[in-house]
Write a protein that holds these residues in place. Structure first.
Motif, mmCIF file in Angstrom:
data_model
loop_
_atom_site.group_PDB
_atom_site.id
_atom_site.type_symbol
_atom_site.label_atom_id
_atom_site.label_comp_id
_atom_site.label_asym_id
_atom_site.label_seq_id
_atom_site.Cartn_x
_atom_site.Cartn_y
_atom_site.Cartn_z
ATOM 1 N N PHE A 50 0.872 -1.174 0.000
ATOM 2 C CA PHE A 50 0.000 0.000 0.000
ATOM 3 C C PHE A 50 0.911 1.226 0.000
ATOM 4 O O PHE A 50 1.322 1.712 1.066
ATOM 5 C CB PHE A 50 -0.926 -0.012 1.217
ATOM 6 C CG PHE A 50 -1.883 -1.173 1.231
ATOM 7 C CD1 PHE A 50 -3.140 -1.060 0.652
ATOM 8 C CD2 PHE A 50 -1.510 -2.388 1.802
ATOM 9 C CE1 PHE A 50 -4.024 -2.134 0.653
ATOM 10 C CE2 PHE A 50 -2.390 -3.463 1.807
ATOM 11 C CZ PHE A 50 -3.650 -3.337 1.223
ATOM 12 N N GLU A 52 0.493 4.341 -0.524
ATOM 13 C CA GLU A 52 0.023 5.582 0.098
ATOM 14 C C GLU A 52 0.381 5.647 1.581
ATOM 15 O O GLU A 52 0.519 6.731 2.154
ATOM 16 C CB GLU A 52 -1.493 5.725 -0.057
ATOM 17 C CG GLU A 52 -1.973 5.844 -1.501
ATOM 18 C CD GLU A 52 -2.275 4.486 -2.122
ATOM 19 O OE1 GLU A 52 -2.872 4.444 -3.204
ATOM 20 O OE2 GLU A 52 -1.895 3.449 -1.513
ATOM 21 N N LYS A 65 -8.880 -6.958 -1.447
ATOM 22 C CA LYS A 65 -8.366 -5.602 -1.294
ATOM 23 C C LYS A 65 -9.526 -4.619 -1.395
ATOM 24 O O LYS A 65 -10.356 -4.699 -2.301
ATOM 25 C CB LYS A 65 -7.322 -5.299 -2.367
ATOM 26 C CG LYS A 65 -6.577 -3.981 -2.134
ATOM 27 C CD LYS A 65 -5.462 -3.790 -3.149
ATOM 28 C CE LYS A 65 -4.725 -2.476 -2.894
ATOM 29 N NZ LYS A 65 -3.632 -2.240 -3.860
ATOM 30 N N HIS A 70 -7.581 1.990 2.446
ATOM 31 C CA HIS A 70 -6.359 1.222 2.265
ATOM 32 C C HIS A 70 -6.428 -0.002 3.177
ATOM 33 O O HIS A 70 -6.407 0.132 4.405
ATOM 34 C CB HIS A 70 -5.131 2.066 2.621
ATOM 35 C CG HIS A 70 -5.059 3.373 1.909
ATOM 36 N ND1 HIS A 70 -5.243 3.499 0.549
ATOM 37 C CD2 HIS A 70 -4.827 4.638 2.380
ATOM 38 C CE1 HIS A 70 -5.123 4.768 0.211
ATOM 39 N NE2 HIS A 70 -4.869 5.475 1.298
ATOM 40 N N SER A 187 -3.343 9.047 -4.505
ATOM 41 C CA SER A 187 -4.370 8.058 -4.212
ATOM 42 C C SER A 187 -5.546 8.215 -5.156
ATOM 43 O O SER A 187 -5.944 9.322 -5.514
ATOM 44 C CB SER A 187 -4.846 8.229 -2.770
ATOM 45 O OG SER A 187 -5.863 7.324 -2.471
ATOM 46 N N LYS A 210 -8.950 7.106 2.003
ATOM 47 C CA LYS A 210 -9.530 7.724 0.811
ATOM 48 C C LYS A 210 -10.161 9.056 1.225
ATOM 49 O O LYS A 210 -11.383 9.244 1.221
ATOM 50 C CB LYS A 210 -10.546 6.780 0.178
ATOM 51 C CG LYS A 210 -9.939 5.430 -0.261
ATOM 52 C CD LYS A 210 -8.779 5.611 -1.235
ATOM 53 C CE LYS A 210 -8.126 4.284 -1.610
ATOM 54 N NZ LYS A 210 -8.854 3.523 -2.600
#
Length: 337
Positions: A50, A52, A65, A70, A187, A210
């Protein structure tokens, strides 16, 4: 360091997707190098990066996923693992991981153990929380340094404790930092929002999930609690909300480190064909006692869950920033992944 603490407590209070009694925490001295017999026998070899949040985690068997955050999810059992990265020191983020502070968010502390992850100080915490008429349990792994802190939260229903508690705890303990030197791409948010003059995107918000965040200089934490802050985030849980007005009002009242003193306006709103509620309120920063104005829009997609758009600013700057918050909110566009 109020910002980091507030974000951490808010994140662990989220109920996982369409996200036991007193647990005896058993930690290997080698931290994330611990490999239990369960991991060896059941954990798939798939490692998912991941970027981010700069973390790598084995994908638990039966989990996929996630697209709304995330991490991983198993929608049929309301189970999830959520990964976040908070721009702030480990000492500040974990300051509120105690019985009294968690209780203010409706969270019960079950156990807490100091550990090491990648030679960094860490905590493994087990908590419980009730939501949507169900009791949820969570394993929360927190570790980091004086610059950044990683937060990994596994959530599952209390009735599924025997099935998920130990496996998900061991999955958390298998987390490692990403060795990739390539900077993470922006993202892919499940929505779009257009900034306005005076509010700049915060790049560090990518690690929180997010989420889109905007401040006057594009930085977090805020220099002053009265500085403008605008945040857009979808809910993790895809659940139906029956009384939307009451739900939106309660959500605003639970905003971290802020006391609502008076709701001044509540009205229906529609943005991008999503109906919702717009609320304007007076508040006060819990620590500095500074007077604040809060603007919140909560939208409700037909699939369930909700989207929160919230702007907060000092009362003296409200005349300038409330119109900006509303203008930004009206640019919201849903873009499912």
């Amino acid at each position: 360091m109020k910002y980091q603490l507030a974000i951490a407590i808010a994140l662990v209070s989220l109920i996982g997707t369409h996200i036991s009694s007193m647990a005896e925490t058993v930690i290997s001295p080698t931290g994330n190098q611990f490999q239990s017999r369960w991991l060896q026998a059941q954990q798939p070899k798939t490692l998912v990066t991941f970027p981010e949040v700069g973390l790598v985690l084995p994908q638990p068997s039966g989990f996929t996923k996630a697209t709304a955050f995330h991490g991983f999810e198993q929608t049929e059992t309301n189970s999830s693992i959520v990964l976040t990265k908070i721009p702030g020191p480990f000492s500040a983020v974990t300051k509120g991981f105690n019985k009294d502070t968690l209780a203010t968010r409706g969270i019960s502390l079950i156990s807490k153990e100091s550990i090491k992850i990648d030679n960094q100080p860490g905590l493994l915490v087990q908590i419980s929380q009730s939501a949507y008429g169900e009791k949820f349990l969570k394993w929360v792994l927190v570790f980091g340094d004086e610059q950044n802190t990683s937060l990994v939260t596994a959530t599952f229903l209390d009735k599924n404790t025997a099935k998920f508690s130990e496996p998900l705890k061991q999955a958390l303990l298998a987390v490692t930092a990403s060795s990739s030197s390539t900077p993470p791409a922006a993202s892919s948010l499940p929505f779009s929002i257009t900034e306005v003059a005076g509010l700049t995107p915060v790049a560090a918000a990518t690690g929180l999930g997010k989420v889109a965040a905007f401040t006057k200089d594009g930085n977090l934490p805020l220099t002053n609690p009265t500085d403008p802050l605008f945040i857009v985030t979808p809910s993790v849980a895809i659940v139906p909300v029956v009384d939307r007005k009451s739900f939106a009002t309660r959500r605003l009242s639970n905003y971290p480190q802020t006391d609502i003193t008076r709701v001044t306006s509540t009205k229906k709103i529609s943005i991008d064909n999503l109906s919702g509620w717009e609320i304007v309120a007076n508040g006060r920063d819990r620590q500095s006692k500074s007077a604040l104005k809060l603007y919140q829009v909560m939208l409700f997609p037909e699939r369930g869950g909700y989207v929160v758009l919230i702007g907060i600013v000092g009362d003296k700057q409200a005349e300038t920033y409330l119109p900006k918050f509303k203008k930004m909110a009206l640019t919201y566009r849903n873009s499912p992944q």
